[in-house]
Design an enzyme around this catalytic site. Structure first.
Site, mmCIF file in Angstrom:
data_model
loop_
_atom_site.group_PDB
_atom_site.id
_atom_site.type_symbol
_atom_site.label_atom_id
_atom_site.label_comp_id
_atom_site.label_asym_id
_atom_site.label_seq_id
_atom_site.Cartn_x
_atom_site.Cartn_y
_atom_site.Cartn_z
ATOM 1 N N ASP A 21 0.858 -1.173 0.000
ATOM 2 C CA ASP A 21 0.000 0.000 0.000
ATOM 3 C C ASP A 21 0.907 1.240 0.000
ATOM 4 O O ASP A 21 2.122 1.134 0.225
ATOM 5 C CB ASP A 21 -0.887 -0.049 1.246
ATOM 6 C CG ASP A 21 -1.722 1.195 1.430
ATOM 7 O OD1 ASP A 21 -2.286 1.690 0.436
ATOM 8 O OD2 ASP A 21 -1.795 1.689 2.564
ATOM 9 N N ASP A 23 -0.245 5.081 1.248
ATOM 10 C CA ASP A 23 -0.482 5.929 2.413
ATOM 11 C C ASP A 23 -0.537 5.109 3.699
ATOM 12 O O ASP A 23 -1.296 4.140 3.791
ATOM 13 C CB ASP A 23 -1.795 6.699 2.250
ATOM 14 C CG ASP A 23 -1.729 7.725 1.138
ATOM 15 O OD1 ASP A 23 -1.202 8.812 1.368
ATOM 16 O OD2 ASP A 23 -2.199 7.404 0.028
ATOM 17 N N ASP A 202 -1.990 -1.015 5.748
ATOM 18 C CA ASP A 202 -2.217 -0.436 7.068
ATOM 19 C C ASP A 202 -3.671 -0.207 7.459
ATOM 20 O O ASP A 202 -3.938 0.197 8.586
ATOM 21 C CB ASP A 202 -1.486 0.915 7.168
ATOM 22 C CG ASP A 202 -2.226 2.024 6.430
ATOM 23 O OD1 ASP A 202 -2.551 3.053 7.049
ATOM 24 O OD2 ASP A 202 -2.484 1.847 5.220
#
Length: 250
Positions: A21, A23, A202
């Site tokens: 990922d 961000d 996240d």
């Protein structure tokens, strides 16, 4: 488990598919999306990994493909935008994993609804991604923000047969039903079926990616997560960077 210990777990694999990922994983979360930019050290790490034949490297994000290409100008890197539905190869070929008619969802109407509901509330940022809408409220007061989000959820009820609401880290996203990062993970695994697959993410949008990993694949959750089976943790993008450095050193 430390970044060095995690890197040691895959050191003996001759072929590795590394998917991340953006961000909150490669870069820290910021009050506004435009502030979350890679530093020179991260770009160098990604370039070094992408240049090695042993690694196949892909970044999968809810951001648009165009935005990812601007943020990550790394030769040899695969990019998957809009939660993995659009993929750009290192040669800039664009692959659409979910063909559809763009006009079948009134995105501009949903965007206007979001702007109307959040108007006058300091700290809200409504992002129009074209094929998704994101309501960022990291800078907003929690009380008014919660009320506005409930109002917006009720307002788009007529569209919920075609779109879905997905909460994240201080963001509420509207995306097309059937769209998720698992599509890109499945695509990359089919492209390199002999490679050992790893995914780092996240938040809630990454759960579909983790679920798409085959048995034995390496799931690395970044940040604060509840305990789970068959997964590992890194506290922040700082440790993710250290993990990437260890992969290069190994």
């Amino acid at each position: 488990m430390s970044p060095a210990q995690l890197a040691a777990k895959i050191r003996h694999y001759p072929d590795v598919l590394l998917m991340c990922d953006y961000d909150g994983t490669l870069v820290p979360l910021t009050p506004r999306p435009d502030l979350a930019r890679p530093d020179a050290h991260l770009l160098t790490l990604l370039q070094q990994l992408a240049s090695r034949p042993r690694f196949h490297l892909a970044v999968i994000s809810g951001r648009s493909l165009k935005e990812l290409q601007e943020l990550l100008p790394v030769a040899g890197l695969y990019l998957a935008g809009m939660h993995g539905t659009e993929i750009a190869t290192p040669e800039r070929q664009v692959i659409n994993l979910l063909p559809y008619r763009k006009e079948d969802i009134p995105w501009q109407d949903i965007f206007r609804l979001a702007r109307q509901v959040t108007a006058g509330i300091p700290g809200f940022l409504v992002e129009n991604k074209g094929e998704a809408i994101a309501l960022h409220y990291r800078l907003a007061d929690p009380g008014p923000a919660g009320i506005a989000l409930k109002q917006f959820s009720r307002a788009i009820d007529p569209f919920l047969n075609k779109v879905e609401l997905l909460p994240g880290h201080k963001v509420l996203e509207v995306r097309r039903r059937g769209v998720n990062k698992g599509l890109a993970v499945t695509y990359f695994i089919s492209k390199w079926p002999r490679a050992y697959p790893i995914y780092l993410g996240d938040d809630r949008t990454d759960e579909d990616a983790f679920a798409a990993l085959p048995p034995g694949g390496l799931a690395i959750r970044v940040g604060n997560w509840t305990p789970c089976n068959n997964c590992y943790f890194l506290p922040s993008p700082v440790e993710v960077s250290q993990f990437l450095q260890q992969l290069i050193s190994g």
